[in-house]
Design a protein around this motif. Structure first.
Motif, mmCIF file in Angstrom:
data_model
loop_
_atom_site.group_PDB
_atom_site.id
_atom_site.type_symbol
_atom_site.label_atom_id
_atom_site.label_comp_id
_atom_site.label_asym_id
_atom_site.label_seq_id
_atom_site.Cartn_x
_atom_site.Cartn_y
_atom_site.Cartn_z
ATOM 1 N N TYR A 155 0.813 -1.218 0.000
ATOM 2 C CA TYR A 155 0.000 0.000 0.000
ATOM 3 C C TYR A 155 0.850 1.273 0.000
ATOM 4 N N GLN A 156 2.110 1.142 0.386
ATOM 5 C CA GLN A 156 2.926 2.318 0.715
ATOM 6 C C GLN A 156 3.114 3.263 -0.470
ATOM 7 N N SER A 157 3.336 2.733 -1.651
ATOM 8 C CA SER A 157 3.636 3.609 -2.794
ATOM 9 C C SER A 157 2.440 4.485 -3.148
ATOM 10 N N LEU A 158 1.225 3.949 -3.073
ATOM 11 C CA LEU A 158 0.056 4.758 -3.385
ATOM 12 C C LEU A 158 -0.192 5.795 -2.292
ATOM 13 N N VAL A 159 0.031 5.425 -1.035
ATOM 14 C CA VAL A 159 -0.086 6.405 0.046
ATOM 15 C C VAL A 159 0.922 7.535 -0.167
ATOM 16 N N ALA A 160 2.152 7.190 -0.552
ATOM 17 C CA ALA A 160 3.179 8.205 -0.813
ATOM 18 C C ALA A 160 2.761 9.112 -1.972
ATOM 19 N N GLU A 161 2.193 8.531 -3.012
ATOM 20 C CA GLU A 161 1.745 9.321 -4.162
ATOM 21 C C GLU A 161 0.644 10.303 -3.772
ATOM 22 N N LEU A 162 -0.311 9.849 -2.986
ATOM 23 C CA LEU A 162 -1.389 10.729 -2.544
ATOM 24 C C LEU A 162 -0.859 11.810 -1.606
ATOM 25 N N SER A 163 0.120 11.464 -0.783
ATOM 26 C CA SER A 163 0.719 12.448 0.125
ATOM 27 C C SER A 163 1.466 13.523 -0.656
ATOM 28 N N GLU A 164 2.185 13.127 -1.691
ATOM 29 C CA GLU A 164 2.901 14.099 -2.524
ATOM 30 C C GLU A 164 1.925 15.026 -3.231
ATOM 31 N N SER A 202 -1.785 2.954 9.957
ATOM 32 C CA SER A 202 -1.857 4.349 10.372
ATOM 33 C C SER A 202 -0.472 4.960 10.516
ATOM 34 N N LEU A 203 0.470 4.229 11.134
ATOM 35 C CA LEU A 203 1.821 4.750 11.307
ATOM 36 C C LEU A 203 2.555 4.854 9.979
ATOM 37 N N MET A 204 2.333 3.891 9.090
ATOM 38 C CA MET A 204 2.927 3.985 7.749
ATOM 39 C C MET A 204 2.399 5.207 7.012
ATOM 40 N N GLU A 205 1.083 5.432 7.092
ATOM 41 C CA GLU A 205 0.469 6.588 6.437
ATOM 42 C C GLU A 205 1.014 7.891 7.012
ATOM 43 N N THR A 236 3.877 8.407 8.451
ATOM 44 C CA THR A 236 5.270 8.567 8.032
ATOM 45 C C THR A 236 5.362 9.139 6.630
ATOM 46 N N GLU A 237 4.546 8.640 5.710
ATOM 47 C CA GLU A 237 4.576 9.127 4.326
ATOM 48 C C GLU A 237 4.092 10.572 4.232
ATOM 49 N N VAL A 238 3.067 10.928 4.988
ATOM 50 C CA VAL A 238 2.551 12.298 4.953
ATOM 51 C C VAL A 238 3.591 13.268 5.516
ATOM 52 N N LEU A 239 4.202 12.913 6.636
ATOM 53 C CA LEU A 239 5.237 13.774 7.222
ATOM 54 C C LEU A 239 6.409 13.940 6.257
ATOM 55 N N ARG A 240 6.814 12.872 5.619
ATOM 56 C CA ARG A 240 7.923 12.946 4.679
ATOM 57 C C ARG A 240 7.616 13.917 3.532
ATOM 58 N N ALA A 241 6.423 13.764 2.951
ATOM 59 C CA ALA A 241 6.068 14.572 1.785
ATOM 60 C C ALA A 241 6.017 16.060 2.115
#
Length: 446
Positions: free
Chosen positions: A132-141, A398-401, A403-408
């Protein structure tokens, strides 16, 4: 197997001898205690602990039910580690059935709960989370590229919009833009459910009247799309190649369409507001602590996920989104030196544990480093997702999500508070949210 509801220990079933053997607590009228609990529990419980000790009793509507509040990790471990037959959670969540459905893991107990949980687990562990991580990262970006810059805005609103998009695309697996355009306003209306709507779980006739009737129409519209999506997904032969929770659930278990619908709506309601609020609190703290912000930005630049996750964990410690959880005893239960009668509601107070200076030195300080190094916080002292067989299955997601939002966002922006003073916590439904919506200003990093 369907279990019979356990009678509440309340003003109708509590005799004087039993009352004398309960932990101490306030003698205020039940209605007053309920009102204070409903709107000021995060301020009231610390005062009760100071006066009565680590274990105390309150009386709440309905019926003056006896609620024993626990604040020490060892006592809470006893509750979380108890048999599913001895302590029930679903009975206390019956009111949610009108919205989440009768098959939601939040309203089930014993064998029914364990069966559903077992089928849900593969979709929220290990390789599935990585998928799931790559799509969460894409949405966060995408969110990071479109937030207001140089002017104040409410980060909580933006985080709610983002986590809703994650639910729709990563959990439901809906990517068709036309269908997303139909779902967004409908699902948003479902998420913003007024607690009064949930009374229909006890009084089904309310569905004949507004606002219940209107909410039911919205539910039917959402359900129609979800059932259509479920049917289409069942026909696909490439489920193993799809990176969404619905596809994983279809592979991992044997579900009816109604059961699947209830799991999806539960994930929507349990995973949307909570993650958005945790992220809002994280930005609230970073905006007021330049040194922590700089370290978090360095972590985002270096893909130091452990530190970004620690930021999210410390936000959940300092600002637990859910202040307490509940269990109902189906037989006499021993904890904290008391033998509590059948029907007692036991309430582990997450907020009291997280603010205990014996567990967290300088508990009002925001220190992500607590969760790093050779001596991190013990798991039993950090319980924002509950514990035992009822621990939230979506904790890792939730923690993975987060992390990706904070990174972006931290890779792009400096974060400043519009006002230096902290925002008070405001109770919205069952979650404690920033009182001004996390009112911040973002500026491009120099």
């Amino acid at each position: 197997m369907t279990t019979e509801p356990t009678p509440l220990l309340d003003s109708r079933t509590l005799d004087r001898r039993t009352a004398r053997e309960l932990p101490p607590g306030p003698s205020w009228p039940m209605a007053v205690q309920t009102a204070v609990f409903a709107v000021r529990r995060a301020q009231w419980f610390p005062r009760l602990r100071d006066r009565y000790g680590d274990v105390f009793t309150v009386r709440l509507i309905p019926g003056g039910r006896v609620v024993v509040v626990l604040s020490r990790p060892e006592h809470i471990r006893t509750v979380f580690g108890a048999s599913a037959e001895v302590l029930h959670t679903g009975e206390g969540n019956t009111i949610m059935a009108a919205v989440m459905g009768a098959n939601s893991p939040l309203v089930l107990d014993e064998d029914d709960h364990l069966r559903v949980r077992r089928q849900l687990m593969p979709a929220f562990h290990g390789q599935a989370l990585h998928g799931y991580q790559s799509l969460v990262a894409e949405l966060s970006e995408a969110t990071a590229a479109n937030v207001p810059v140089g002017r104040p805005f409410r980060m909580h609103d933006r985080m709610r919009a983002l986590t809703l998009e994650v639910i729709l695309q990563v959990v439901f697996g809906v990517t068709d833009e036309n269908r997303l355009a139909r779902l967004r306003p409908l699902v948003s209306a479902v998420v913003q459910v007024n607690p009064l709507i949930m009374l229909a779980a006890f009084y089904p006739r309310l569905m004949r009247y507004p606002p219940w009737r209107r909410y039911r129409r919205i539910q039917r519209d959402v359900d129609a799309i979800l059932y259509d999506e479920i049917a289409a997904r069942r026909r696909r032969s490439d489920l193993a190649d799809r990176a969404d929770v619905l596809s994983q659930l279809l592979q991992a278990g044997t579900w009816t369409d109604v059961e699947l619908r209830d799991q999806l709506v539960t994930l929507l309601l349990a995973g949307h507001e909570t993650t958005a609020t945790a992220l809002a609190w994280a930005f609230h703290e970073l905006a007021r602590r330049p040194s922590v912000l700089r370290r978090a930005q360095d972590a985002a630049d270096a893909d130091h996920d452990a530190y970004l996750e620690a930021v999210a964990k410390e936000a959940l410690r300092l600002h637990p989104v859910i202040y307490q959880v509940g269990r109902r005893s189906t037989e006499p239960f021993d904890v904290a030196g008391y033998r509590l009668p059948r029907g007692t509601t036991l309430m582990p107070a997450i907020g009291l544990v997280h603010a205990d200076p014996a567990l967290y030195p300088d508990p009002q300080q925001f220190r992500p480093e607590r969760f790093l190094g050779d001596d991190p916080v013990p798991a039993s002292n950090w319980i924002p997702f509950g514990g035992g067989t009822r621990r939230c299955l979506g904790a890792g997601f939730s923690l993975m999500e987060a992390t990706e939002v904070l990174r972006a966002l931290l890779r792009r922006y400096d974060v400043r508070a519009r006002r230096p003073e902290p925002e008070p916590a405001h109770l919205r439904n069952v979650t404690l949210v920033p009182g001004r919506g996390c009112d911040i200003v973002l500026r491009p990093r120099s």
